[in-house]
Design a protein around this motif. Sequence first.
Motif, mmCIF file in Angstrom:
data_model
loop_
_atom_site.group_PDB
_atom_site.id
_atom_site.type_symbol
_atom_site.label_atom_id
_atom_site.label_comp_id
_atom_site.label_asym_id
_atom_site.label_seq_id
_atom_site.Cartn_x
_atom_site.Cartn_y
_atom_site.Cartn_z
ATOM 1 N N LEU A 65 26.411 -3.450 21.188
ATOM 2 C CA LEU A 65 26.574 -4.036 20.017
ATOM 3 C C LEU A 65 28.061 -4.166 19.434
ATOM 4 N N HIS A 118 24.053 1.584 21.170
ATOM 5 C CA HIS A 118 25.031 1.073 20.357
ATOM 6 C C HIS A 118 26.428 0.455 21.155
ATOM 7 N N ALA A 148 27.807 -1.442 14.162
ATOM 8 C CA ALA A 148 26.336 -1.759 14.063
ATOM 9 C C ALA A 148 25.472 -0.580 13.615
#
Length: 437
Positions: free
Chosen positions: A309, A306, A313
Motif C-alpha cells: 500500500l 503494508h 496506510a
Amino acid sequence: MPDHATSSSPAVQRQLDRLWALGPGADVLGLSRITALLDRIGNPHLSLPPVLHVAGTNGKGSTCAFLRAAVEAAGLTAHVYSSPHLVRFNERIRLAGQLIDDSTLATLLEQVLDAGGDIGASFFEVTTAAAFLAFARSPADVCIIEVGLGGRLDATNVIPAPAACAIAQLGIDHQAFLGDTAEAIAGEKAGIAKPGIPLVTMAYGDSVTARIAQVAAAASAPVHARGTAWDFTVTPDRLSYRDAQGEVATPLPTLAGPHQPTNLALAIATLRHQRALTVPDSAFAAAATAARWPARMQRLTPGPLHALLPAGAEIWLDGGHNEAAAQSVSATLAQVANGRPAHLILGMLSNKDATGLLAPFAPLAASFTAVPVPGHAHHDPADLAATARALGIPSTATAPDVPAALAGIHADAPLVLILGSLYLAGEVLRENDELPD
C-alpha cells in the motif's frame, strides 16, 4: 462445518489427517457423541477447575478475553477453550495462560482418536474432548470455555455444574442449526443454563428476554440480567459498573469498538456473580487494558501487507460475518476513520448474508474489493461486488486474494478494512507475519 485445519508440526498434522480420514464433521448437533467420546477417555469434563461458560452470537470471544485478563490480573491461572483458530490449531487450547505445545496437542488428539475414532464424532467434538483432557491433566484456577455453536446442543454443554454461565450479544446466525428467529436462537443459547448456577446476560428485547427467562426457569437457573441485577455507564474515559455488591470503575477497553465496554461489563458481572473465585476490583481495571483478541477490529502492525500500500496506510482486520457484528464494526470504523474514506476488502462464507453485513458499511466506503476465502465454500467475489454496487458503494472490484486487493488500492494514506470471515482473517494474519500468541 469443515475447518480444513493444518499444522506445521508433522505430529499434529498426522492426527488432523486421521481426523479427516474418518469423515467426521457431519453437521448434526447433539450431545450423544461427545458424551460417548468423553466416557471412553475417563470423563475428564468431570474433573475440571471451576468453569466459566460463555455463549452468544457476537462478543463471546471478547468476553472470554476480558475474563482471562481479569483472572490473570488477580494472580490466578486460566485454561481457555475457544474457536475457531485463526492461524494455528493450537490457539483453540490455552493451558494456564500458554498456547498448548505441539507435542502435547499431538498426544492428546492421538489418544482421543484412538479411543473414539469409531464414534463418528465431529471435528469440534474431538477437539473439545482433547481440550477437556488437557484441562483435567494440567493445574489451573479456572476454565474459560467458549461455546462453539448455539449452546443447548453444543459439545461444550456437557459441563454439569459451571461456576457461572454468560450470554453475550445475540443476533441472527447459523439459522440452519439454531432457528430463523431471534427467540429461537436465544432459546438455544440459553440452553447452557444449569440448576442453581448463575446465568448472567445482557439486555435484550422483550421477546428474547422472555425466552431466555423461560429456558432458565425450566433449568432452575437464576438469571442476572443487565438492567436488573447489574448495569454500567460509559463516559469518555471510564466505565462505571454497578450491582448489589457496589460499584467498580475501570478505564475504557483497549480493544477497539463501542461494543467492547459492554463485553467488559459482562465479564465483570460474570465474575462478580460467581463464588468459586476471588477477583478484586483492581483486576477488572487491569483487564480493560490487558485483554487482547485478534481479528476483532485489530489494527495490523507494519508487515508484508503494508508494503503493498502507499505510505501512511492503516490496515484494520475483523472477522465479523453477520449483521449484528456489522453494526458494531461499522460504528468502530466510523470512529477510527474520523471522516476519512474507507476501502473495504471482503470475503464471506457462502452461508452468510452478504447484504446484511455490507449495508452498514456502504456510507463509509470509497471502494470495495471482493476476494475468495481460501479452502472454504464462499460467495463468488463477482456476486459480492454486485451486492456492493447495489448498495451504492462507488467503486467495486474483485481480486484473487487479499494481497492483490491491497495492491489495487492507490489512494493516499488509505484506511483499509478487511472483513467478513475469521478464516480469511487467519490468512491475513499469516501473510502479515502476525501470529496470535
